[in-house]
Design a protein around this motif. Structure first.
Motif, PDB file in Angstrom:
ATOM      1  N   ALA A 138     -18.398 -66.756 -24.338  1.00  0.00           N
ATOM      2  CA  ALA A 138     -19.089 -67.575 -25.328  1.00  0.00           C
ATOM      3  C   ALA A 138     -18.284 -67.838 -26.587  1.00  0.00           C
ATOM      4  O   ALA A 138     -18.628 -68.750 -27.356  1.00  0.00           O
ATOM      5  CB  ALA A 138     -20.410 -66.906 -25.710  1.00  0.00           C
TER       6      ALA A 138
ATOM      7  N   PHE B 225     -21.310 -62.507 -23.957  1.00  0.00           N
ATOM      8  CA  PHE B 225     -22.098 -63.250 -24.944  1.00  0.00           C
ATOM      9  C   PHE B 225     -22.409 -62.348 -26.144  1.00  0.00           C
ATOM     10  O   PHE B 225     -22.692 -61.160 -25.974  1.00  0.00           O
ATOM     11  CB  PHE B 225     -23.402 -63.737 -24.302  1.00  0.00           C
TER      12      PHE B 225
ATOM     13  N   SER C 283     -16.330 -72.547 -26.396  1.00  0.00           N
ATOM     14  CA  SER C 283     -16.618 -71.512 -25.405  1.00  0.00           C
ATOM     15  C   SER C 283     -15.944 -71.944 -24.105  1.00  0.00           C
ATOM     16  O   SER C 283     -15.599 -73.115 -23.934  1.00  0.00           O
ATOM     17  CB  SER C 283     -18.124 -71.328 -25.220  1.00  0.00           C
TER      18      SER C 283
ATOM     19  N   ASN D 100     -23.543 -68.908 -30.390  1.00  0.00           N
ATOM     20  CA  ASN D 100     -24.718 -68.045 -30.505  1.00  0.00           C
ATOM     21  C   ASN D 100     -25.739 -68.762 -31.378  1.00  0.00           C
ATOM     22  O   ASN D 100     -25.421 -69.739 -32.066  1.00  0.00           O
ATOM     23  CB  ASN D 100     -24.335 -66.703 -31.132  1.00  0.00           C
TER      24      ASN D 100
ATOM     25  N   SER E 277     -19.360 -74.731 -29.457  1.00  0.00           N
ATOM     26  CA  SER E 277     -19.633 -73.501 -30.189  1.00  0.00           C
ATOM     27  C   SER E 277     -20.546 -73.852 -31.352  1.00  0.00           C
ATOM     28  O   SER E 277     -20.580 -74.998 -31.798  1.00  0.00           O
ATOM     29  CB  SER E 277     -18.332 -72.883 -30.704  1.00  0.00           C
TER      30      SER E 277
END
Length: 236
Positions: free
Chosen positions: A129, A172, A116, A133, A110
């Motif tokens: 997810a 996501f 994730s 990001n 992550s």
């Protein structure tokens, strides 16, 4: 199989042999989880990607009273913060795999807290997810901070791609709080990992902003879920 949007990053996936609950912290407005917990098909698996209160709520541990078959797969930071006990769940760390006779899960990295998850069950690959990001606030961050965030994110995605360059479902973040480039992480993800079905998450009530990602996802070959309300579902 069926994907149900609960709220924010919370989802339920119902199959024949398993029901998988991801990052529950609040039920949908129509109480989907409360209404269906007793009747969820197959064995119930509850995943929590990390300890943040918009991804985890300890009340899920009480579900075992209603569903003795439930199994919990949590990020280790939930244990470290004493939000759950050692015997309550299994706690796979990045790079580790856990499986039983119904489901296999591999934990990936992550770019915030926790992990994730890549879940394989009933012939499907499902990716959640968590807080992975390309977290950057371009209007507020320095160029160096933006570059570092992007490099970290792409490194984590490369790790996933080596294991699974395609998934049947991906959940996501498409979070408009990031500012003008809020879709960048999602764009980079679908450019590198083929997604049969792409579901935005981590958008709260900002449906229009999350669904604005649909044209890019479709161009990348994804079927996109344009959620309009909590408790909605889609077959895949």
């Amino acid at each position: 199989m069926k994907l149900i949007y609960v709220f924010h990053s919370g989802f339920v996936i119902e199959g024949e042999k398993a029901t998988v609950v991801f990052d529950y912290f609040k039920d949908s407005d129509d109480g989907y989880v409360r209404r269906h917990l007793d009747s969820f098909p197959g064995r119930v698996y509850v995943f929590a990607s990390h300890w943040h209160p918009d991804h985890f709520r300890a009340e899920v541990l009480q579900w075992k009273r209603q569903r003795p078959d439930v199994r919990y797969i949590f990020s280790r930071d939930i244990l470290e913060k004493r939000l759950a006990g050692q015997s309550d769940a299994v706690y796979p760390e990045k790079g580790q795999t856990w499986s039983d006779d119904v489901l296999t899960v591999r934990a990936f990295g992550s770019t915030d807290a926790g992990v994730s998850f890549l879940v394989e069950t009933e012939g499907k690959r499902i990716f959640h997810a968590g807080d992975l990001n390309n977290w950057h606030w371009k209007e507020e961050s320095t160029d160096e901070e933006v570059r570092a965030s992007g490099e970290w994110f792409l490194k984590e995605v490369a790790d996933i791609r080596r294991e699974a360059d395609c998934v049947d479902v991906a959940m996501f973040p498409v979070d408009p709080r990031l500012g003008k480039d809020y879709m960048l992480g999602a764009e980079q993800f679908v450019d590198r990992i083929r997604c049969g079905l792409f579901s935005p998450m981590h958008f709260g009530h900002a449906y229009a902003s999350a669904n604005a990602f649909e044209p890019y996802a479709v161009r990348a070959g994804c079927r996109f879920v344009a959620w309009k309300a909590q408790g909605e579902s889609i077959e895949f």
